[in-house]
Design an enzyme around this catalytic site. Structure first.
Site, short mmCIF file in Angstrom:
data_model
loop_
_atom_site.label_atom_id
_atom_site.label_comp_id
_atom_site.label_asym_id
_atom_site.label_seq_id
_atom_site.Cartn_x
_atom_site.Cartn_y
_atom_site.Cartn_z
N ILE A 369 11.37 18.99 -6.36
CA ILE A 369 10.12 19.71 -6.09
C ILE A 369 9.59 19.43 -4.68
O ILE A 369 8.57 19.99 -4.28
CB ILE A 369 9.03 19.34 -7.13
CG1 ILE A 369 8.79 17.83 -7.13
CG2 ILE A 369 9.41 19.85 -8.50
CD1 ILE A 369 7.66 17.41 -8.07
N GLY A 370 10.29 18.60 -3.93
CA GLY A 370 9.86 18.34 -2.56
C GLY A 370 10.82 17.41 -1.86
O GLY A 370 11.54 16.64 -2.49
N ALA A 373 10.83 12.94 4.90
CA ALA A 373 11.69 12.32 5.90
C ALA A 373 12.50 11.17 5.32
O ALA A 373 13.61 10.89 5.78
CB ALA A 373 10.84 11.83 7.08
N VAL A 377 11.59 14.23 -3.88
CA VAL A 377 10.69 14.13 -5.03
C VAL A 377 11.23 15.02 -6.15
O VAL A 377 11.56 16.19 -5.93
CB VAL A 377 9.26 14.56 -4.64
CG1 VAL A 377 8.33 14.41 -5.85
CG2 VAL A 377 8.75 13.72 -3.48
N ASP A 486 -0.95 10.10 8.26
CA ASP A 486 -0.15 11.32 8.11
C ASP A 486 -0.88 12.34 7.24
O ASP A 486 -0.32 12.88 6.28
CB ASP A 486 1.22 11.00 7.52
CG ASP A 486 2.22 12.13 7.76
OD1 ASP A 486 1.97 12.97 8.64
OD2 ASP A 486 3.25 12.17 7.05
#
Length: 694
Positions: A369-370, A373, A377, A486
């Site tokens: 799902i993601g 760097a 995920v 971030d």
């Protein structure tokens, strides 16, 4: 057992000590002063529209007609051009630099050129147009009448009749005024200044002969005959301490001016007895420092021996400590016990690798799902349970482990309704796994830039207020201040009610409330990094505030920090900086036009203006002018008035005693730095990449 980290630290310390000892010994043997040729922000002061990119210095920005631009760059350190009291005369000097002057649009008339200058003023920034960003338009256009002592060699690409310019392609010497004391047309030399070609210039002044010479070449080889040779005495303009640099300007054009390389030195500085000559040197992008000095044959041989033995010693030390470190690292990674004792982790629980593997179907690609760097995920559905998790899987790379440790240590004890909750962790079979609660609506980035956009105005306001609340908690309400480093739309997730949750603490740092920040490896994502963070490498709560301001403007405008904009007339598209774009509308009293057109006007006008002003105040280039997050929360709750925002974006001056080198900066994408922003390569027509317009 020796920790591999300690071995690496020992290696670094020993290597640094040996390198320093070698350099000191070699310098002593040659009787010279050595300076670093690596560009650092402490070496340069950037004024106006000037910027750094890939080791080059840009002086003007790409503007739309009929806008204007002016910028200057100068060495932060002053140069001595006069000796002590009793010494007569001034130092001679030699400058060598490469530059590019390019017209951005076909058929453009260009203008107005650039100038190399020596000035008594460390904040030299003048008017646009024919004043070349160097001279003041209010000063009389007569040589020597400017209040500042300025010696400038202009490379002019426009004819300004009021300054008696000979052509639109000339070199001239300016003394305290834009009116040249002498100028020469370059038609006979074959050099066209605004051709877009890399051009190398040499400027030599011999004070004893009172002779100034300027040479130009496309090849990088100095020609035998200069394009300008002038008998002139500069002693009236060269003071005890002077600053050296470049300036350029445009007016109603799109010309860009870039300095690619630059070296400068003074020599022949007279002493009180006139018995010795001192040499002062300064290096800037891409130039190796020249060493000057004396010494006998014995000293030369000693210096040569040290220069040979030094690298050998460094190589031997490196191999030894590398062997020890690798051996210890293998022992560490082969052990079965977890890297964190369970008693230290009172909140999150330890998951087994087996149950996480089953929940993600063996970390199958269909469960991704993601991606980030340092890891991927996965969506994890626990067998026999209704609970769904998001599992972040990191590799065993050193930087990934560092991020894993940081994220676990920072977020484990944090509790806030607008934080993604850490549920557990796993460190087995050479893998690093963090387990979070699952956010069904994905990231703010996908919701905001999806087609169609799924966020209404009330939901957008809720996002801005929620992230402000959690940042106030991290900065001011935790036992230790947490700097996220971030903050971006991709790291803000939306739960089932579209409430925002801040996640991804891999770059976060803990800091005592009474402690000052220290320089670290600059990291983050292009478009969200505060200018002072790029300059010094010091992450603070104010750098987080800047990133939050950019996110707020994204939420209001539906535009990325660096966005594509089609040029008028069907020309090539250009990239526009979101903060500058909104600030320009604010200056023109058209701020409400920044609202996302996809909202179709369905928003509270007063609330939209308030949120836009909050975004601009948080993204102020001057960190001292940004509000604290607690004040932002009060503003969004209508408990306090918005921070006053000037109509014109404040100019940013890069000048610091910090020594953060460009090579020490690491970003999640790209390698451009401009006006305090880092730029990435474009991934889509509305990506965060390519150049930026300040």
């Amino acid at each position: 057992m020796v920790d591999p980290l300690l071995s690496f630290l020992s290696l670094l310390l020993l290597t640094a000590a040996l390198a320093e000892a070698t350099a000191v010994a070699a310098a002593a043997a040659k009787n010279v002063t050595m300076e670093s040729a690596t560009l650092s922000f402490s070496d340069l002061t950037l004024l106006g529209d000037s910027f750094l990119r890939n080791g080059s210095v840009g002086l003007t920005r790409d503007t739309g007609v009929p806008s204007s631009s002016a910028g200057s760059v100068l060495c932060t350190r002053a140069f001595a051009f006069r000796g002590p009291a009793g010494a007569n005369g001034t130092a001679s000097f030699a400058a060598r630099f490469s530059f590019v002057i390019a017209n951005q649009n076909a058929g453009s008339t260009g203008g107005d050129g650039l100038a190399f200058f020596i000035s008594s003023d460390s904040a030299t920034l003048g008017a646009t147009g024919g004043y070349l960003g160097l001279f003041n338009s209010t000063a009389a256009a007569v040589p020597g009448k400017d209040a500042r002592a300025i010696v400038a060699v202009e490379f002019d690409t426009m004819v300004n009749a009021e300054f008696s310019d000979p052509s639109d392609n000339h070199v001239g010497l300016d003394l305290g005024s834009p009116v040249s004391v002498d100028a020469v047309d370059l038609a006979a030399s074959g050099i066209v200044l605004n051709s877009g070609n890399l051009t190398t210039a040499w400027i030599d002044y011999r004070s004893n002969d009172h002779l100034l010479e300027v040479s130009l070449s496309y090849s990088g080889v100095k020609p035998k005959r200069p394009v300008l040779s002038l008998a002139v005495d500069l002693s009236a303009y060269l003071k005890e301490a002077m600053y050296v640099g470049f300036s350029a300007s445009t007016e109603g054009s799109t010309q860009q001016h870039t300095i690619k390389e630059w070296s400068f030195r003074t020599f022949g500085l007279p002493s009180a007895t006139n018995a010795t000559s001192n040499v002062s040197e300064q290096a800037v992008p891409g130039v190796n420092v020249t060493e000057s000095g004396g010494g006998g044959a014995h000293k030369k041989r000693l210096g040569l021996a040290i220069s040979v033995l030094g690298p050998v010693a460094l190589a031997a030390a490196f191999l030894f400590f590398a062997w020890v470190s690798v051996k210890k690292l293998l022992l560490l990674t082969s052990r079965k016990e977890p890297i964190f004792p369970p008693e230290l982790l009172k909140g999150p629980r330890k998951f087994s690798h087996k149950e996480l593997s089953m929940a993600t179907r063996g970390f199958h690609a269909s469960r991704v799902i993601g991606r980030g760097a340092f890891g991927t995920v996965y969506k994890a559905a626990m067998p026999g349970a209704a609970t769904t998790y998001a599992v972040k899987r990191s590799t065993q790379a050193h930087q990934s482990r560092s991020e894993f440790v940081a994220e676990l240590s920072v977020i484990a004890c944090l509790r806030h309704k607008n934080l993604v909750q850490l549920e557990g962790w796993c460190d087995e079979k050479g893998e690093l796994l963090l387990v979070y609660e699952y956010m069904p609506n994905g990231s703010l980035d996908k919701a905001l830039y999806g087609d169609p956009c799924t966020l209404s105005w009330p939901e957008r306001h809720t996002v801005a207020a929620g992230i402000a609340s959690v940042l106030a908690y991290l900065h001011q309400e935790c036992e230790q201040r947490v700097i996220h480093r971030d903050i971006k739309t991709g790291n803000i997730l939306l739960d089932g009610n579209l409430s925002p949750r801040l996640g991804d603490f891999g770059l976060a740092r803990l800091m005592d409330h009474n402690k000052s920040p220290v320089s670290t490896l600059t990291a983050g994502t292009m478009g969200y990094l505060a200018p002072e963070y790029l300059q010094s490498g010091k992450a603070t709560d104010q750098t987080d505030v800047f990133s939050y301001g950019v996110v707020v403007l994204e939420v209001c405008c539906g535009r990325r920090p660096i966005d594509k904009e089609e040029a008028n007339g069907g020309g090539a598209s250009k990239n526009v900086n979101l903060v500058d774009w909104v600030w320009r509308l604010h200056g023109e009293d058209r701020l409400i036009e920044a609202a996302d057109p996809r909202l179709n006007g369905e928003f509270d006008r007063e609330g939209m203006l308030r949120l836009l002003l909050v975004g601009l105040s948080c993204a102020n280039p001057n960190c001292e002018e940004r509000p604290a997050m607690r004040r932002v929360v009060q503003i969004l709750n209508c408990e306090a008035d918005p921070v006053p925002v000037p109509r014109k974006k404040p100019l940013l001056v890069f000048s610091s005693s910090a020594s953060m080198k460009l090579q020490e900066m690491a970003f999640s994408c790209g390698d451009d730095v401009r006006g305090g922003y880092q730029v990435s390569k474009p991934a889509s027509p509305r990506s965060e990449g390519a150049d930026i317009e300040r």
